[in-house]
Design a protein around this motif. Structure first.
Motif, PDB file in Angstrom:
ATOM      1  N   PHE A  53      -8.273  -6.944  88.020  1.00 56.39           N
ATOM      2  CA  PHE A  53      -9.745  -6.901  88.573  1.00 56.39           C
ATOM      3  C   PHE A  53     -10.081  -6.948  89.906  1.00 56.39           C
ATOM      4  O   PHE A  53      -9.571  -7.999  90.290  1.00 56.39           O
ATOM      5  N   ASP A  54     -10.835  -6.074  90.423  1.00 58.67           N
ATOM      6  CA  ASP A  54     -10.938  -6.522  91.797  1.00 58.67           C
ATOM      7  C   ASP A  54     -12.719  -6.173  92.102  1.00 58.67           C
ATOM      8  O   ASP A  54     -12.877  -4.745  91.920  1.00 58.67           O
ATOM      9  N   VAL A  55     -13.212  -7.124  92.351  1.00 60.64           N
ATOM     10  CA  VAL A  55     -14.565  -6.994  92.329  1.00 60.64           C
ATOM     11  C   VAL A  55     -15.318  -5.995  93.528  1.00 60.64           C
ATOM     12  O   VAL A  55     -16.499  -5.414  93.516  1.00 60.64           O
ATOM     13  N   THR A  56     -14.408  -5.655  94.498  1.00 63.01           N
ATOM     14  CA  THR A  56     -14.762  -4.578  95.625  1.00 63.01           C
ATOM     15  C   THR A  56     -14.301  -3.221  95.155  1.00 63.01           C
ATOM     16  O   THR A  56     -14.529  -2.366  95.870  1.00 63.01           O
ATOM     17  N   ASP A  57     -13.514  -2.946  94.103  1.00 65.97           N
ATOM     18  CA  ASP A  57     -13.195  -1.735  93.573  1.00 65.97           C
ATOM     19  C   ASP A  57     -14.109  -1.447  92.402  1.00 65.97           C
ATOM     20  O   ASP A  57     -13.768  -1.980  91.111  1.00 65.97           O
ATOM     21  N   ALA A  58     -15.243  -0.755  92.495  1.00 67.38           N
ATOM     22  CA  ALA A  58     -16.139  -0.450  91.309  1.00 67.38           C
ATOM     23  C   ALA A  58     -15.629   0.320  89.968  1.00 67.38           C
ATOM     24  O   ALA A  58     -15.767   0.011  88.843  1.00 67.38           O
ATOM     25  N   GLU A  59     -14.336   1.058  90.341  1.00 74.45           N
ATOM     26  CA  GLU A  59     -13.535   1.606  89.332  1.00 74.45           C
ATOM     27  C   GLU A  59     -12.800   0.630  88.445  1.00 74.45           C
ATOM     28  O   GLU A  59     -12.874   0.806  87.194  1.00 74.45           O
ATOM     29  N   SER A  60     -12.296  -0.333  89.037  1.00 76.72           N
ATOM     30  CA  SER A  60     -11.638  -1.552  88.462  1.00 76.72           C
ATOM     31  C   SER A  60     -12.530  -2.153  87.356  1.00 76.72           C
ATOM     32  O   SER A  60     -12.406  -2.569  86.513  1.00 76.72           O
ATOM     33  N   VAL A  61     -13.672  -2.543  87.982  1.00 77.08           N
ATOM     34  CA  VAL A  61     -14.867  -3.172  87.394  1.00 77.08           C
ATOM     35  C   VAL A  61     -15.574  -2.256  86.067  1.00 77.08           C
ATOM     36  O   VAL A  61     -15.565  -2.805  84.859  1.00 77.08           O
ATOM     37  N   ARG A  62     -15.602  -1.153  86.530  1.00 75.31           N
ATOM     38  CA  ARG A  62     -15.973  -0.248  85.513  1.00 75.31           C
ATOM     39  C   ARG A  62     -15.239  -0.143  84.227  1.00 75.31           C
ATOM     40  O   ARG A  62     -15.498  -0.136  82.924  1.00 75.31           O
ATOM     41  N   ARG A  63     -13.666   0.032  84.549  1.00 78.37           N
ATOM     42  CA  ARG A  63     -12.569   0.194  83.638  1.00 78.37           C
ATOM     43  C   ARG A  63     -12.571  -0.908  82.614  1.00 78.37           C
ATOM     44  O   ARG A  63     -12.329  -1.022  81.497  1.00 78.37           O
ATOM     45  N   ASN A 101     -18.865 -10.876  98.359  1.00 75.22           N
ATOM     46  CA  ASN A 101     -19.796 -12.073  97.964  1.00 75.22           C
ATOM     47  C   ASN A 101     -21.099 -11.417  97.514  1.00 75.22           C
ATOM     48  O   ASN A 101     -21.604 -12.068  96.902  1.00 75.22           O
ATOM     49  N   PHE A 102     -21.315 -10.437  97.693  1.00 68.16           N
ATOM     50  CA  PHE A 102     -22.832  -9.849  97.489  1.00 68.16           C
ATOM     51  C   PHE A 102     -22.540  -8.373  96.558  1.00 68.16           C
ATOM     52  O   PHE A 102     -22.730  -8.691  95.444  1.00 68.16           O
ATOM     53  N   PHE A 103     -21.847  -7.616  97.119  1.00 67.62           N
ATOM     54  CA  PHE A 103     -21.652  -6.089  96.302  1.00 67.62           C
ATOM     55  C   PHE A 103     -20.761  -6.431  95.129  1.00 67.62           C
ATOM     56  O   PHE A 103     -21.064  -5.711  94.037  1.00 67.62           O
ATOM     57  N   GLY A 104     -19.841  -7.497  95.458  1.00 63.26           N
ATOM     58  CA  GLY A 104     -19.094  -7.582  94.281  1.00 63.26           C
ATOM     59  C   GLY A 104     -19.699  -8.084  92.875  1.00 63.26           C
ATOM     60  O   GLY A 104     -19.533  -7.600  91.983  1.00 63.26           O
ATOM     61  N   PRO A 105     -20.474  -9.259  92.963  1.00 67.50           N
ATOM     62  CA  PRO A 105     -21.164  -9.568  91.869  1.00 67.50           C
ATOM     63  C   PRO A 105     -22.217  -8.546  91.353  1.00 67.50           C
ATOM     64  O   PRO A 105     -22.414  -8.557  90.306  1.00 67.50           O
ATOM     65  N   ALA A 106     -22.703  -7.784  92.161  1.00 68.92           N
ATOM     66  CA  ALA A 106     -23.781  -6.561  91.924  1.00 68.92           C
ATOM     67  C   ALA A 106     -23.114  -5.870  91.060  1.00 68.92           C
ATOM     68  O   ALA A 106     -23.604  -5.467  90.120  1.00 68.92           O
ATOM     69  N   THR A 107     -22.118  -5.433  91.497  1.00 76.06           N
ATOM     70  CA  THR A 107     -21.403  -4.215  90.545  1.00 76.06           C
ATOM     71  C   THR A 107     -20.693  -5.016  89.299  1.00 76.06           C
ATOM     72  O   THR A 107     -20.954  -4.338  88.240  1.00 76.06           O
ATOM     73  N   VAL A 108     -20.549  -6.145  89.262  1.00 76.52           N
ATOM     74  CA  VAL A 108     -20.043  -6.721  88.235  1.00 76.52           C
ATOM     75  C   VAL A 108     -21.131  -6.690  87.131  1.00 76.52           C
ATOM     76  O   VAL A 108     -21.141  -6.581  85.966  1.00 76.52           O
ATOM     77  N   TRP A 150     -28.038 -14.898  96.428  1.00 80.20           N
ATOM     78  CA  TRP A 150     -29.202 -15.804  95.673  1.00 80.20           C
ATOM     79  C   TRP A 150     -30.258 -14.802  95.312  1.00 80.20           C
ATOM     80  O   TRP A 150     -30.825 -14.739  93.984  1.00 80.20           O
ATOM     81  N   SER A 151     -30.772 -13.854  96.294  1.00 80.40           N
ATOM     82  CA  SER A 151     -31.628 -12.828  96.024  1.00 80.40           C
ATOM     83  C   SER A 151     -31.331 -12.032  94.584  1.00 80.40           C
ATOM     84  O   SER A 151     -32.201 -11.768  93.609  1.00 80.40           O
ATOM     85  N   LEU A 152     -29.880 -11.657  94.521  1.00 72.85           N
ATOM     86  CA  LEU A 152     -29.441 -10.705  93.428  1.00 72.85           C
ATOM     87  C   LEU A 152     -29.685 -11.511  92.356  1.00 72.85           C
ATOM     88  O   LEU A 152     -30.012 -10.907  91.251  1.00 72.85           O
ATOM     89  N   THR A 153     -29.396 -12.906  92.230  1.00 72.63           N
ATOM     90  CA  THR A 153     -29.354 -13.584  91.203  1.00 72.63           C
ATOM     91  C   THR A 153     -30.820 -13.516  90.569  1.00 72.63           C
ATOM     92  O   THR A 153     -30.946 -13.577  89.203  1.00 72.63           O
ATOM     93  N   ASN A 154     -31.746 -13.787  91.514  1.00 72.98           N
ATOM     94  CA  ASN A 154     -33.158 -13.903  91.052  1.00 72.98           C
ATOM     95  C   ASN A 154     -33.654 -12.605  90.276  1.00 72.98           C
ATOM     96  O   ASN A 154     -34.353 -12.468  89.503  1.00 72.98           O
ATOM     97  N   SER A 155     -33.417 -11.454  91.040  1.00 73.04           N
ATOM     98  CA  SER A 155     -33.553 -10.233  90.651  1.00 73.04           C
ATOM     99  C   SER A 155     -32.900  -9.874  89.454  1.00 73.04           C
ATOM    100  O   SER A 155     -33.507  -9.184  88.371  1.00 73.04           O
TER     101      SER A 155
END
Length: 230
Positions: A53-63, A101-108, A150-155
C-alpha cells in the motif's frame, strides 16, 4: 466505535506510532488488523496482515479498498517530514510532503468511505500534529501539510456524518519516533499516545489533544497570528 471485533487498516504500521496503534488494536480484540505499508516484508508481527500500500499511489489505494471489503476502521498514520521552508527550501520536496501528508489521507478516505458506509459507518482516525496550528520557517512545508490535513479531517467529518462514520483527529507534539529522532526535546511514548487514541475512538470523540503542548497551542487560535509561530 467498538474496537473488539473490528477490521482495521493502519497505514505506516510497520514502525513507530503506526506499529504501536496496530499492536494495541490486536490486544483490544480487533478481528483483523491490516498493516498497510510499501514493503510488506517490513511487517514482522505475525498477528498483523501485511498489505502492499502506498498512500501516494491512488491505484494502490483503490486496489486495497476493492479487496478489503470488511474494513470498518481506517487509521491514516503514514507521513513524512522534511522539506523545510516553503519559500526558500526545495519546492519539490514540499510537494512530496503535501502528497503524502495531505493528498495521501484524502485518497484513502475517498476510496474507503464507501467500504465504511457498507459496514455500518465505522470510523476514520487522522493522525495530525500540534503543527496543524504552529509553524516556523524551518518546517513550513510539514506544518502546511498538517494544517491542510486538519481541514480535511473537519470536512470529512461533516461529509461522512450522514453515513454514521466517526472521524477522529489526533493532535500531538513530539513522540519518540524516527520522524523526529534528530530533535532534542522531551518526547512522548508512542504506546501511551496510542492508548489515548483508542480510548478516544471508543468514547466517540471527534478530536484528541494528546499532550499539554497541543492543548496550549490550540488555545492560542483566538489570539494574534504571531502566537502561532516559533
Amino acid at each position: 466505535m467498538d474496537i473488539a471485533g473490528s477490521s482495521a487498516l493502519v497505514t505506516g504500521a510497520n514502525r513507530g506510532f503506526g506499529r504501536a496503534l496496530a499492536t494495541q488494536l490486536v490486544e483490544r480484540g480487533a478481528k483483523t488488523v491490516y498493516a498497510a505499508v510499501r514493503d510488506p516484508a517490513t511487517v514482522t508481527d505475525d498477528r498483523l496482515v501485511p498489505i502492499r500500500f502506498d498512500v501516494t499511489d491512488a491505484e494502490s489505494v483503490r486496489r486495497a479498498a476493492a479487496q478489503l471489503g470488511d474494513v470498518d476502521l481506517v487509521i491514516n498514520n503514514a507521513g513524512i517530514g522534511g522539506a523545510g521552508s516553503l519559500l526558500s527550501g526545495d519546492i519539490e520536496g514540499g510537494r512530496a510532503v503535501l502528497e503524502t501528508n495531505f493528498f495521501g489521507p484524502a485518497t484513502v478516505i475517498r476510496e474507503f468511505a464507501p467500504v465504511l458506509g457498507r459496514n455500518g459507518g465505522g470510523a476514520v482516525v487522522n493522525v495530525l500534529s500540534v503543527l496543524s496550528w504552529l509553524t516556523s520557517p524551518s518546517f513550513g512545508a510539514y506544518a502546511a501539510s498538517k494544517a491542510a490535513a486538519w481541514s480535511l479531517t473537519n470536512s470529512a467529518r461533516a461529509e461522512l456524518r450522514g453515513q454514521g462514520t466517526q472521524v477522529l483527529g489526533v493532535h500531538v507534539g513530539f513522540m519518540d519516533t524516527d520522524l523526529i529522532a534528530s530533535i532534542d526535546a522531551p518526547k512522548l511514548d508512542p504506546a501511551a499516545v496510542a492508548t489515548q487514541v483508542l480510548d478516544a475512538l471508543e468514547s466517540g470523540a471527534e478530536e484528541l489533544l494528546a499532550d499539554d503542548l497541543s492543548r496550549e497551542i490550540k488555545s492560542r487560535l483566538t489570539g494574534p497570528p504571531s502566537a502561532l509561530t516559533t
